[in-house]
Design a protein around this motif. Structure first.
Motif, PDB file in Angstrom:
ATOM      1  N   UNK A  62       0.818  -1.209   0.000  1.00 16.06           N
ATOM      2  CA  UNK A  62       0.000   0.000   0.000  1.00 16.06           C
ATOM      3  C   UNK A  62       0.857   1.267   0.000  1.00 16.06           C
ATOM      4  N   UNK A  63       1.928   1.227  -0.804  1.00 18.30           N
ATOM      5  CA  UNK A  63       2.809   2.376  -0.975  1.00 18.30           C
ATOM      6  C   UNK A  63       2.258   3.226  -2.113  1.00 18.30           C
ATOM      7  N   UNK A  64       2.275   4.528  -1.940  1.00 16.95           N
ATOM      8  CA  UNK A  64       1.800   5.427  -2.982  1.00 16.95           C
ATOM      9  C   UNK A  64       2.696   5.313  -4.203  1.00 16.95           C
ATOM     10  N   UNK A  65       2.093   5.049  -5.347  1.00 16.44           N
ATOM     11  CA  UNK A  65       2.834   4.909  -6.604  1.00 16.44           C
ATOM     12  C   UNK A  65       2.690   6.227  -7.363  1.00 16.44           C
ATOM     13  N   UNK A  66       3.810   6.870  -7.688  1.00 20.27           N
ATOM     14  CA  UNK A  66       3.725   8.162  -8.378  1.00 20.27           C
ATOM     15  C   UNK A  66       3.216   8.018  -9.814  1.00 20.27           C
ATOM     16  N   UNK A  67       2.555   9.052 -10.275  1.00 17.24           N
ATOM     17  CA  UNK A  67       2.157   9.126 -11.670  1.00 17.24           C
ATOM     18  C   UNK A  67       3.341   9.681 -12.454  1.00 17.24           C
ATOM     19  N   UNK A  68       3.424   9.409 -13.755  1.00 16.93           N
ATOM     20  CA  UNK A  68       4.522   9.963 -14.545  1.00 16.93           C
ATOM     21  C   UNK A  68       4.491  11.482 -14.557  1.00 16.93           C
ATOM     22  N   UNK A  69       5.668  12.066 -14.647  1.00 15.82           N
ATOM     23  CA  UNK A  69       5.777  13.524 -14.727  1.00 15.82           C
ATOM     24  C   UNK A  69       5.162  13.987 -16.038  1.00 15.82           C
ATOM     25  N   UNK A  70       4.433  15.069 -15.978  1.00 15.97           N
ATOM     26  CA  UNK A  70       3.820  15.638 -17.190  1.00 15.97           C
ATOM     27  C   UNK A  70       4.800  16.607 -17.827  1.00 15.97           C
ATOM     28  N   UNK A  71       4.836  16.578 -19.162  1.00 17.76           N
ATOM     29  CA  UNK A  71       5.732  17.486 -19.887  1.00 17.76           C
ATOM     30  C   UNK A  71       4.933  18.599 -20.497  1.00 17.76           C
TER      31      UNK A  71
END
Length: 73
Positions: free
Chosen positions: A64-73
């Motif tokens: 249940x670790x927060x998974x980051x979303x990809x960085x937006x360009x």
């Protein structure tokens, strides 16, 4: 939280680096801290990287670790 399959379909940035001694390739996913793999050929390195990404994401979901979303360009 998304499913493993949903996370696997997200286009995370992948960095491929050739070994300076020409002995293979290292692949990492900068947005997934600590997620990396390697291989003797570019093909094997990319296949191994997908396996590493899947295992990293599965472990994060399980813990249940927060998974980051990809960085937006």
């Amino acid at each position: 939280m998304k499913t493993l399959e949903e996370y696997m379909n997200i286009p995370y940035k992948m960095e491929v680096v050739k070994d300076t001694e020409g002995k293979g390739y290292a692949v990492s996913f900068p947005e997934l801290k600590g997620c990396f793999s390697c291989g003797a050929t570019i093909t094997s390195a990319l296949e191994n990287a997908e396996d590493a990404k899947k295992e990293w994401l599965a472990a994060a979901i399980g813990e249940e670790i927060t998974i980051p979303e990809p960085a937006q360009k």
